[in-house]
Design an enzyme around this catalytic site. Sequence first.
Site, mmCIF file in Angstrom:
data_model
loop_
_atom_site.group_PDB
_atom_site.id
_atom_site.type_symbol
_atom_site.label_atom_id
_atom_site.label_comp_id
_atom_site.label_asym_id
_atom_site.label_seq_id
_atom_site.Cartn_x
_atom_site.Cartn_y
_atom_site.Cartn_z
ATOM 1 N N ASP A 10 0.852 -1.197 0.000
ATOM 2 C CA ASP A 10 0.000 0.000 0.000
ATOM 3 C C ASP A 10 0.884 1.241 0.000
ATOM 4 O OD1 ASP A 10 -2.212 1.607 0.178
ATOM 5 O OD2 ASP A 10 -2.664 1.122 2.264
ATOM 6 N N ASP A 104 -3.436 2.497 -5.737
ATOM 7 C CA ASP A 104 -2.230 2.504 -4.916
ATOM 8 C C ASP A 104 -2.102 1.344 -3.946
ATOM 9 O OD1 ASP A 104 -4.154 3.452 -2.991
ATOM 10 O OD2 ASP A 104 -2.453 4.192 -1.843
ATOM 11 N N GLU A 105 -2.889 0.298 -4.114
ATOM 12 C CA GLU A 105 -2.684 -0.858 -3.243
ATOM 13 C C GLU A 105 -3.061 -2.145 -3.950
ATOM 14 O OE1 GLU A 105 -5.351 -1.421 0.167
ATOM 15 O OE2 GLU A 105 -6.411 0.368 -0.475
HETATM 16 MG MG LIG Z 1 -2.564 3.843 0.288
#
Ligand SMILES: [Mg+2]
Length: 287
Positions: A10, A104-105
């Site tokens: 993450d 983003d993860e």
């Molecule tokens: Mg994040």
Amino acid sequence: MTPTAIIHLDMDAFYASVEQRDFPDLRGKPVIVGGHPRRGVVLAASYEVRPFGVRSAMPMAVAMRKAPAAIVVPPRMAAYEEASEAVFAILSTVTPLIEPLSLDEAFLDVTASRKLFGGPAKIAAELRARIAAEVGLPSSAGIASVKFVAKIASDVAKPNGQLEVAPGEARAFLASLPVTRLWGVGPKTEAVLAKLGLRTIGQIAAADPDWLNRHLSGDAICGNFRAGSIRARWCPIAKRRASAPRTPSMRTSPGPRHSCPTCTRRPCAWPGACAWLAERPPSYSSS
Ligand SMILES: [Mg+2]
């Protein structure tokens, strides 16, 4: 049999970190990426502004009250998408089994990557070092044998850290954490659980499942932790990027979606698509 190894990777304060990377003046400063100062919401909050209580998804008006000195920058989605592409390109060098959750993860199944790259903690450390060096952004990672625990571990490890929870330690790791660490438990469910005297994940685990089901109605909870075997259903965020790598999708559910062997509720009360997890490896489908 080699235990399943899952990494939840993450990015830290992703949009805000991209802004700080691209505009050095913003580094070390309280930065909010957000929309209109009165009508918009916070899209990302740098770690410097978080001590003021600013969180993503918070109305901008509230955020500005909490941190009047924060620097507000408008979002630059093209820059975030470009950074995301670069991050996912790095992730795909260690395994084809990637489940993106957002820009983003992602979850990575690195069970079969060990022979090539070493243990999952080493793989995670190298991925994070490469992301820092090549994309210029901080990230955190959680490592566990199931996605659910890996996700919580990365959250605990933030910012710019990583945490491995060994398969036999998952229950002890979870026990002392507050219920809000569970996916889907927000302020409302937290309040319901608090009324029942349940403040930690361990207390939920120790509670009688029937008693829990009687007291938790509606959308309150679908988690079903047991003292003997941690079992919870969780609902992965269904936000998949169209352009994200489409590898064989990872599912924790051994059966059809929305069918939870220990759940009395059908469909599952947590929002989103439902999978149930236990101390078992994910299964794969080619969809
Ligand atoms: Mg994040």
